[in-house]
Scaffold this motif. Structure first.
Motif, PDB file in Angstrom:
ATOM      1  N   ILE A 163       0.866  -1.257  -0.055  1.00  0.00           N
ATOM      2  CA  ILE A 163       0.087  -0.009   0.052  1.00  0.00           C
ATOM      3  C   ILE A 163       0.969   1.084  -0.047  1.00  0.00           C
ATOM      4  O   ILE A 163       1.826   1.313   0.901  1.00  0.00           O
ATOM      5  CB  ILE A 163      -0.774  -0.013   1.474  1.00  0.00           C
ATOM      6  N   GLN A 164       0.647   2.205  -0.781  1.00  0.00           N
ATOM      7  CA  GLN A 164       1.587   3.226  -1.090  1.00  0.00           C
ATOM      8  C   GLN A 164       1.708   4.447  -0.043  1.00  0.00           C
ATOM      9  O   GLN A 164       2.768   5.046   0.381  1.00  0.00           O
ATOM     10  CB  GLN A 164       1.247   3.966  -2.389  1.00  0.00           C
ATOM     11  N   HIS A 165       0.343   4.446   0.734  1.00  0.00           N
ATOM     12  CA  HIS A 165       0.308   5.538   1.719  1.00  0.00           C
ATOM     13  C   HIS A 165       0.734   5.082   2.939  1.00  0.00           C
ATOM     14  O   HIS A 165       1.206   3.854   3.356  1.00  0.00           O
ATOM     15  CB  HIS A 165      -1.220   6.115   1.697  1.00  0.00           C
ATOM     16  N   LYS A 166       1.129   6.109   3.984  1.00  0.00           N
ATOM     17  CA  LYS A 166       1.569   6.051   5.111  1.00  0.00           C
ATOM     18  C   LYS A 166       0.756   4.933   6.075  1.00  0.00           C
ATOM     19  O   LYS A 166      -0.376   4.979   5.909  1.00  0.00           O
ATOM     20  CB  LYS A 166       2.030   7.186   5.743  1.00  0.00           C
ATOM     21  N   GLU A 167       1.457   4.280   6.940  1.00  0.00           N
ATOM     22  CA  GLU A 167       0.887   3.474   7.737  1.00  0.00           C
ATOM     23  C   GLU A 167      -0.083   4.092   8.610  1.00  0.00           C
ATOM     24  O   GLU A 167       0.351   5.099   9.216  1.00  0.00           O
ATOM     25  CB  GLU A 167       1.969   2.369   8.483  1.00  0.00           C
ATOM     26  N   PRO A 168      -1.422   3.340   8.954  1.00  0.00           N
ATOM     27  CA  PRO A 168      -2.276   4.215   9.790  1.00  0.00           C
ATOM     28  C   PRO A 168      -1.683   3.742  11.420  1.00  0.00           C
ATOM     29  O   PRO A 168      -0.576   3.141  11.583  1.00  0.00           O
ATOM     30  CB  PRO A 168      -3.494   3.354   9.714  1.00  0.00           C
ATOM     31  N   LYS A 169      -2.305   4.332  12.316  1.00  0.00           N
ATOM     32  CA  LYS A 169      -2.029   4.197  13.677  1.00  0.00           C
ATOM     33  C   LYS A 169      -1.793   2.774  14.217  1.00  0.00           C
ATOM     34  O   LYS A 169      -0.722   2.399  15.130  1.00  0.00           O
ATOM     35  CB  LYS A 169      -2.842   4.970  14.769  1.00  0.00           C
ATOM     36  N   SER A 170      -2.272   1.834  13.618  1.00  0.00           N
ATOM     37  CA  SER A 170      -2.213   0.216  13.839  1.00  0.00           C
ATOM     38  C   SER A 170      -2.347  -0.415  12.476  1.00  0.00           C
ATOM     39  O   SER A 170      -3.349  -0.098  11.956  1.00  0.00           O
ATOM     40  CB  SER A 170      -2.780  -0.280  14.964  1.00  0.00           C
ATOM     41  N   LYS A 171      -1.363  -1.433  12.142  1.00  0.00           N
ATOM     42  CA  LYS A 171      -1.928  -2.356  11.003  1.00  0.00           C
ATOM     43  C   LYS A 171      -2.198  -3.829  11.538  1.00  0.00           C
ATOM     44  O   LYS A 171      -2.066  -4.708  10.821  1.00  0.00           O
ATOM     45  CB  LYS A 171      -0.796  -1.974  10.196  1.00  0.00           C
ATOM     46  N   VAL A 172      -2.230  -3.942  12.935  1.00  0.00           N
ATOM     47  CA  VAL A 172      -2.479  -5.321  13.502  1.00  0.00           C
ATOM     48  C   VAL A 172      -3.715  -5.908  12.913  1.00  0.00           C
ATOM     49  O   VAL A 172      -3.766  -7.133  12.484  1.00  0.00           O
ATOM     50  CB  VAL A 172      -2.464  -5.228  15.038  1.00  0.00           C
ATOM     51  N   PHE A 173      -4.670  -5.163  12.812  1.00  0.00           N
ATOM     52  CA  PHE A 173      -6.048  -5.649  12.380  1.00  0.00           C
ATOM     53  C   PHE A 173      -5.787  -5.987  10.720  1.00  0.00           C
ATOM     54  O   PHE A 173      -6.332  -7.224  10.404  1.00  0.00           O
ATOM     55  CB  PHE A 173      -7.091  -4.848  12.464  1.00  0.00           C
ATOM     56  N   HIS A 174      -4.812  -5.357   9.920  1.00  0.00           N
ATOM     57  CA  HIS A 174      -4.981  -5.362   8.691  1.00  0.00           C
ATOM     58  C   HIS A 174      -4.270  -6.717   8.432  1.00  0.00           C
ATOM     59  O   HIS A 174      -4.607  -7.541   7.638  1.00  0.00           O
ATOM     60  CB  HIS A 174      -4.153  -4.345   8.002  1.00  0.00           C
ATOM     61  N   GLU A 175      -3.266  -6.865   9.054  1.00  0.00           N
ATOM     62  CA  GLU A 175      -2.288  -8.192   9.127  1.00  0.00           C
ATOM     63  C   GLU A 175      -3.221  -9.488   9.501  1.00  0.00           C
ATOM     64  O   GLU A 175      -2.959 -10.513   8.810  1.00  0.00           O
ATOM     65  CB  GLU A 175      -0.801  -8.070   9.443  1.00  0.00           C
ATOM     66  N   ALA A 176      -3.808  -9.166  10.370  1.00  0.00           N
ATOM     67  CA  ALA A 176      -4.572 -10.423  10.994  1.00  0.00           C
ATOM     68  C   ALA A 176      -5.551 -11.029   9.956  1.00  0.00           C
ATOM     69  O   ALA A 176      -5.602 -12.063   9.683  1.00  0.00           O
ATOM     70  CB  ALA A 176      -5.208 -10.167  12.280  1.00  0.00           C
TER      71      ALA A 176
END
Length: 343
Positions: A163-176
């Motif tokens: 994903i090109q844009h910056k990481e949100p405050k957490s990516k834990v849910f995304h990766e799970a």
């Protein structure tokens, strides 16, 4: 044509739950909350992005695009969704989206690109990387994975998500949810899928049904090339009325010899809403007038239905990612071809 299917907007609003006024949010986006969910009904992409940004002011939207992507179902995409499901392999499914995406969006194109570890299913979306666009990109990538899981005969997860844009405050849910590494700040927006997964037969793959559906989709693409008469007539009527301010649907419908209800129905048959058509007409008229030096910026603002030049400037920057003055200067100096202007 900068539009997206209203299905995406409805899904976003539904996923937001009680944290927002769902009915009011849809109405502000020009969507009838009581109308059936129809993927062929379109709204302007800028309207969609503004809707998402308004929601972000009321609720935490970090996980929202993944929830929306996860909720997408093949059958909700009409013939395109059925063609995805009937394709013989996941690679064939992705290829069909690459070919027919214009049927439900005018702002995103897709590409399949070989990689040493598999095949990249990429999305390309031009424009200022505002919050609404970023959320939409995340939801689109999640949708691709959700649809893949629905046709894969074994549990499916991509190799990685970029994903090109910056990481949100957490990516834990995304990766799970994706079940793989998710890399923000990348050079592209894509889902990397292994060769094995791409070549695995789909659960309901059927060549006969697939050919029939693709024939239907080819017909739909042909229809997109030439606007129907009612759309062309409506564009002309809207353009002529803009110098008196934002036109009303009842007035345009009356001028075309039909009721507002019939006018709405005719536009929806071609995947358009009155708000979307008005927005597009305004933008196209503004671009044309700015290429003619005889009109001042204030006159262009007036002729496109804006009471103040500042309001016109904000809208134009939202449409094309640049100011009217810069656009005019660039055009007159032939600084860059039309294809490089953001729509």
């Amino acid at each position: 044509m900068a539009y997206v299917t209203s299905l995406f907007a409805r899904k976003m609003v539904a996923a937001a739950g009680r944290g927002i006024d769902q009915r009011a949010t849809l109405e502000r986006a020009g969507i009838d909350p009581d109308a059936p969910w129809d993927p062929k009904v379109m709204i302007a992409a800028t309207t969609y992005y503004e809707m998402l940004e308004g929601m972000a002011e009321q609720i935490d939207v970090t996980e929202l695009p993944v929830h929306v992507g996860a909720s997408m179902r093949c059958d909700e995409y009409g013939a395109l969704g059925l063609a995805w499901k009937a394709a013989p392999t996941l690679k064939a499914s992705c290829s069909r989206v690459d070919r027919y995406a214009r049927i439900w969006t005018g702002v995103v194109t897709y590409e399949l690109r070989n990689d040493t570890r598999g095949i990249l299913f990429m999305l390309h979306r031009e424009g200022e990387r505002r919050l609404g666009l970023r959320l939409s990109n995340e939801a689109t990538l999640a949708s691709a994975v959700s649809l893949s899981r629905q046709v894969c005969p074994v549990p499916f997860s991509p190799v990685e998500v970029l994903i090109q844009h910056k990481e949100p405050k957490s990516k834990v849910f995304h990766e799970a949810w994706f079940g793989c590494p998710v890399h923000f700040g990348a050079d592209l927006d894509a889902v990397l899928i292994s060769h094995e997964a791409m070549e695995r037969p789909n659960i309901l793959g059927d060549e006969g049904i697939s050919r029939y559906l693709m024939s239907d989709l080819d017909t739909e693409l042909t229809k997109l090339k030439t606007p129907p008469q009612v759309v062309g007539d409506a564009r002309n009527a809207i353009a002529q009325a803009l110098n008196e301010g934002t036109p009303r649907v009842a007035d345009i419908a009356k001028g075309l010899g039909m009721s507002a209800r019939s006018f709405h129905r005719r536009l929806s048959e071609h995947g358009l809403s009155f708000q979307t058509l008005t927005e597009e007409t305004r933008r196209e008229l503004a671009e044309g007038l700015l290429r003619d030096e005889q009109y001042s910026l204030a006159e262009v603002a007036f002729l496109t239905g804006f009471s103040e030049q500042s309001s016109f400037t904000r809208a134009f920057k939202r449409w094309l990612g640049t100011t009217p003055a810069h656009y005019r200067k660039a055009k007159l100096m032939n600084a860059f071809p039309t294809s490089q202007i953001k729509h």
